[in-house]
Design a protein around this motif. Structure first.
Motif, mmCIF file in Angstrom:
data_model
loop_
_atom_site.group_PDB
_atom_site.id
_atom_site.type_symbol
_atom_site.label_atom_id
_atom_site.label_comp_id
_atom_site.label_asym_id
_atom_site.label_seq_id
_atom_site.Cartn_x
_atom_site.Cartn_y
_atom_site.Cartn_z
ATOM 1 N N ALA A 49 25.974 46.300 46.425
ATOM 2 C CA ALA A 49 26.216 45.765 45.453
ATOM 3 C C ALA A 49 26.256 46.329 44.378
ATOM 4 C CB ALA A 49 25.564 44.238 45.894
ATOM 5 N N VAL A 50 25.171 46.989 44.564
ATOM 6 C CA VAL A 50 24.356 48.736 43.844
ATOM 7 C C VAL A 50 25.708 48.864 42.683
ATOM 8 C CG1 VAL A 50 22.875 49.947 42.476
ATOM 9 C CG2 VAL A 50 22.231 47.589 43.593
ATOM 10 N N GLY A 51 26.989 50.119 43.772
ATOM 11 C CA GLY A 51 27.693 49.932 44.053
ATOM 12 C C GLY A 51 28.679 48.927 42.824
ATOM 13 N N TYR A 52 28.772 48.247 43.260
ATOM 14 C CA TYR A 52 29.980 47.571 42.581
ATOM 15 C C TYR A 52 29.522 47.140 41.166
ATOM 16 C CZ TYR A 52 33.143 46.638 46.469
ATOM 17 O OH TYR A 52 34.340 46.772 47.296
ATOM 18 N N GLY A 53 27.795 46.633 41.260
ATOM 19 C CA GLY A 53 27.005 46.672 39.695
ATOM 20 C C GLY A 53 27.415 47.911 38.648
ATOM 21 N N SER A 61 30.151 39.873 23.826
ATOM 22 C CA SER A 61 30.764 39.453 23.950
ATOM 23 C C SER A 61 31.347 38.434 25.126
ATOM 24 C CB SER A 61 32.103 39.281 22.834
ATOM 25 O OG SER A 61 33.095 40.071 23.612
ATOM 26 N N PRO A 62 31.667 37.797 25.423
ATOM 27 C CA PRO A 62 31.910 36.903 26.914
ATOM 28 C C PRO A 62 32.927 37.417 27.250
ATOM 29 C CG PRO A 62 31.203 35.366 25.296
ATOM 30 C CD PRO A 62 31.100 36.208 24.602
ATOM 31 N N GLN A 63 34.184 37.814 26.660
ATOM 32 C CA GLN A 63 35.696 38.013 25.920
ATOM 33 C C GLN A 63 35.244 39.646 26.130
ATOM 34 O OE1 GLN A 63 38.578 37.023 25.561
ATOM 35 N NE2 GLN A 63 39.744 38.500 25.063
ATOM 36 N N ILE A 64 34.059 40.576 25.890
ATOM 37 C CA ILE A 64 34.370 42.308 26.861
ATOM 38 C C ILE A 64 33.923 42.083 28.345
ATOM 39 C CG2 ILE A 64 33.158 43.572 26.501
ATOM 40 C CD1 ILE A 64 33.518 44.236 23.903
ATOM 41 N N LEU A 65 32.945 40.820 28.641
ATOM 42 C CA LEU A 65 32.572 41.336 29.887
ATOM 43 C C LEU A 65 33.710 40.776 30.676
ATOM 44 C CD1 LEU A 65 29.874 41.231 31.509
ATOM 45 C CD2 LEU A 65 28.939 39.119 30.507
ATOM 46 N N ARG A 66 33.662 39.672 30.927
ATOM 47 C CA ARG A 66 35.157 39.038 31.355
ATOM 48 C C ARG A 66 36.090 40.337 31.775
ATOM 49 N NH1 ARG A 66 35.536 34.704 28.642
ATOM 50 N NH2 ARG A 66 33.727 33.429 29.834
ATOM 51 N N GLU A 67 36.460 40.772 30.684
ATOM 52 C CA GLU A 67 37.683 41.763 30.632
ATOM 53 C C GLU A 67 36.870 42.923 31.510
ATOM 54 O OE1 GLU A 67 39.535 40.773 26.356
ATOM 55 O OE2 GLU A 67 39.253 42.703 26.768
ATOM 56 N N ALA A 68 35.595 42.650 31.186
ATOM 57 C CA ALA A 68 35.088 44.841 32.667
ATOM 58 C C ALA A 68 35.146 44.360 33.533
ATOM 59 C CB ALA A 68 33.571 45.228 31.162
ATOM 60 N N LEU A 69 34.520 43.093 34.005
ATOM 61 C CA LEU A 69 34.056 42.955 35.158
ATOM 62 C C LEU A 69 36.038 42.672 35.887
ATOM 63 C CD1 LEU A 69 32.137 40.299 35.615
ATOM 64 C CD2 LEU A 69 31.342 41.963 36.468
ATOM 65 N N ARG A 70 37.076 42.230 35.305
ATOM 66 C CA ARG A 70 38.497 41.877 36.616
ATOM 67 C C ARG A 70 38.668 43.248 36.546
ATOM 68 N NH1 ARG A 70 39.027 36.694 33.670
ATOM 69 N NH2 ARG A 70 39.155 35.052 35.675
ATOM 70 N N GLU A 71 38.497 44.384 35.119
ATOM 71 C CA GLU A 71 39.055 45.731 34.851
ATOM 72 C C GLU A 71 38.014 46.250 36.393
ATOM 73 O OE1 GLU A 71 41.560 46.992 33.875
ATOM 74 O OE2 GLU A 71 41.270 48.662 35.148
ATOM 75 N N ALA A 72 36.858 46.623 36.239
ATOM 76 C CA ALA A 72 36.240 47.058 37.410
ATOM 77 C C ALA A 72 35.895 46.697 38.403
ATOM 78 C CB ALA A 72 34.393 46.539 36.607
ATOM 79 N N LEU A 73 36.375 45.011 39.201
ATOM 80 C CA LEU A 73 36.323 45.091 40.302
ATOM 81 C C LEU A 73 37.159 43.741 40.850
ATOM 82 C CD1 LEU A 73 32.357 43.545 40.410
ATOM 83 C CD2 LEU A 73 32.754 45.645 40.623
ATOM 84 N N ARG A 74 37.943 44.016 39.589
ATOM 85 C CA ARG A 74 39.702 43.234 40.484
ATOM 86 C C ARG A 74 39.156 42.127 40.855
ATOM 87 N NH1 ARG A 74 42.753 46.205 37.310
ATOM 88 N NH2 ARG A 74 42.467 48.320 38.054
ATOM 89 N N LEU A 75 38.042 40.906 39.918
ATOM 90 C CA LEU A 75 37.684 40.134 40.278
ATOM 91 C C LEU A 75 39.087 39.083 40.463
ATOM 92 C CD1 LEU A 75 34.264 40.470 38.825
ATOM 93 C CD2 LEU A 75 35.137 40.446 41.153
ATOM 94 N N ALA A 76 38.774 37.714 41.066
ATOM 95 C CA ALA A 76 40.185 37.060 41.014
ATOM 96 C C ALA A 76 40.131 36.114 39.727
ATOM 97 C CB ALA A 76 39.426 35.475 42.338
ATOM 98 N N LYS A 121 32.866 53.204 52.183
ATOM 99 C CA LYS A 121 33.780 51.908 51.480
ATOM 100 C C LYS A 121 32.371 50.956 51.405
ATOM 101 C CE LYS A 121 37.696 49.914 53.829
ATOM 102 N NZ LYS A 121 37.271 48.696 53.921
ATOM 103 N N LEU A 122 33.110 50.072 50.776
ATOM 104 C CA LEU A 122 32.346 49.319 50.390
ATOM 105 C C LEU A 122 33.669 47.748 50.908
ATOM 106 C CD1 LEU A 122 31.562 49.921 46.469
ATOM 107 C CD2 LEU A 122 29.832 50.400 48.353
ATOM 108 N N PRO A 123 32.293 46.348 50.669
ATOM 109 C CA PRO A 123 32.979 45.180 51.493
ATOM 110 C C PRO A 123 34.198 44.646 50.241
ATOM 111 C CG PRO A 123 30.915 44.977 51.415
ATOM 112 C CD PRO A 123 31.274 46.352 50.921
ATOM 113 N N ARG A 124 35.280 44.218 50.510
ATOM 114 C CA ARG A 124 35.547 43.747 49.489
ATOM 115 C C ARG A 124 35.151 42.374 48.888
ATOM 116 N NH1 ARG A 124 36.499 37.968 51.742
ATOM 117 N NH2 ARG A 124 35.657 37.880 53.292
ATOM 118 N N VAL A 125 35.520 42.625 47.485
ATOM 119 C CA VAL A 125 35.078 41.604 46.176
ATOM 120 C C VAL A 125 36.136 40.938 45.690
ATOM 121 C CG1 VAL A 125 35.492 43.881 44.911
ATOM 122 C CG2 VAL A 125 33.397 42.067 44.739
ATOM 123 N N ALA A 126 37.485 41.753 46.084
ATOM 124 C CA ALA A 126 38.622 40.382 44.380
ATOM 125 C C ALA A 126 38.684 39.653 44.495
ATOM 126 C CB ALA A 126 39.659 41.846 44.768
#
Ligand code: NAD
Ligand code: GLY
Length: 376
Positions: free
Chosen positions: A279-283, A361-376, A314-319
């Protein structure tokens, strides 16, 4: 054998970390030097580790005159709790351990944290030594004196600082480590370099690139582990108790790089999907992306960080995890101060910057999470 000295402000509490292949068989001699008067050792472990290394360590301790009383807890994070701590203390009470006797933890960070906590509480503090057997515990958890148990409210919320008198590291013990534990340990090694030492980061990534994550017999592994310990020892020496008012780049807090999103991912998946280091790897990826979006880290360095997490394994799936669930979990981060998350970001590889969550900003945080982890 490599030796790293942990120099604490109070010189009498300084201790050595010994690193070298074959040290499990020399544990007795090393511990005897650290606690000359001790008669008895409570050897805390779990069935997985004790079955592999318990006898060898017990024999080594007995050869230098210690009487060894072994005690085992269940294997796994869920056993790092009040109930197990109480059982451990009951054991020391029943065996009438005395102030000069010692507690030795043989195992990963779970055994180390619980044994350290029991040693700190019993008679207000028995001498305590670590013999860490996971990579994560060898480079991180055994260094610096943090001990803890988990409660229903969260991980590591109850604990004390209790520095060991010795840390004995045998990289040979890593040969039996499950693959995911190996990846988790390397992620924490990358974290230490990225957060505070560019040379250590490069050295760790070079080792992994050239030899792969499983090169436990490599002659340079002991030196690399010692370098990792030396880095952590230096940070601990400068900020032993993680002073909450410090926000500088050498504060102990920087060791939590990658942990903000890491903890959120663990919470959202109820601690069932990720090993902590995974999880730290993704963090780290999320914090790296955030650092880039705040114009701290450049593209090239972010790519180096991404490559570094790749070579760990290899890290477990996160997307499939929704970004919104991660953002909600971030609000409950225990490292928050006054209700706001303190982000450990990177100005560059090897230099952290602590940033107040209100500045993001919440917007930057959301974008960074989506970009870095390809979150849903
Ligand atoms: P762990 O202790 O659960 O060990 C992982 C697994 O590997 C366990 O199943 C264990 O039995 C097994 N194992 C250990 N050594 C082995 C070996 N040589 N061969 C085969 N199997 C082996 O996990 P961990 O990653 O070592 O530690 C995680 C814990 O450490 C967490 O509770 C975390 O909070 C704590 N931690 C503490 C600090 C600190 O500064 N005190 C720092 C980081 C993490
Ligand atoms: N693992 C973080 C620390 O020891 O401070």
């Amino acid at each position: 054998m490599e030796t790293v000295r942990v120099n604490l402000r109070e010189a009498a509490r300084a201790y050595d970390i010994s690193v070298g292949a074959g040290l499990l068989a020399r544990a007795g001699a090393i511990l005897r030097e650290a606690v000359p008067p001790a008669r008895r050792v409570a050897l805390f472990s779990n069935p997985t580790v004790f079955a592999r290394y318990g006898r060898q360590v017990a024999e080594s301790l007995e050869q230098t005159g210690f009487t060894v009383l072994a005690w085992q807890m269940g294997d796994g994070e869920r056993h790092k709790n009040w109930h197990t701590l109480e059982r451990a203390l009951d054991f020391l009470l029943a065996q009438k351990f005395e102030r000069h006797d010692a507690v030795v933890a043989l195992g990963g960070g779970v055994v180390g944290d619980l044994a350290g906590c029991a040693a700190a509480l019993y008679l207000r503090g028995l001498p305590f030594a670590h013999i860490p057997t996971t990579l994560l515990a060898q480079i991180d958890a055994s260094v610096g004196g943090k001990t803890a148990v988990n409660t229903k409210q969260g991980k590591n919320l109850i604990g004390v600082f209790h520095q060991p008198v010795a840390v004995i590291i045998d990289p040979g013990a890593l040969a039996t480590l499950p693959r995911r534990e190996v990846t988790a340990g390397w992620c924490e090694a990358v974290k230490q370099g990225a957060a505070g030492d560019a040379g250590l980061f490069a050295r760790t990534v070079d080792f992994l690139t050239q030899n792969g994550p499983l090169a436990f017999a490599h002659p340079q592994l002991a030196q690399l582990i010692a370098a990792q310990c030396a880095f952590k020892a230096e940070i601990v020496a400068g900020d032993e108790r993680e002073d909450a008012s410090r926000t500088d780049a050498r504060s102990r807090r920087i060791l939590n790089f990658g942990h903000t999103v890491g903890h959120a991912l663990e919470t959202v998946t109820r601690y069932r999907r990720f090993r902590h280091g995974e999880a730290v790897g993704y963090g780290m990826l999320a914090a790296g992306e955030l650092s880039k979006r705040l114009a701290l880290l450049n593209d090239f360095e972010l790519e180096s960080l991404q490559n570094a997490t790749r070579v760990c394994g290899k890290l477990p799936r996160v997307a499939d995890i929704p970004a919104e669930a991660v953002i909600k979990a971030l609000a409950g981060d225990k490292k928050s101060v006054g209700g706001y998350v303190k982000w450990i970001l990177l100005e560059r590889l090897g230099r952290a910057r602590i940033v107040d969550g209100r500045e993001i900003s919440p917007q930057i945080l959301r974008e960074a999470l989506r970009e870095a982890l390809r979150l849903a």
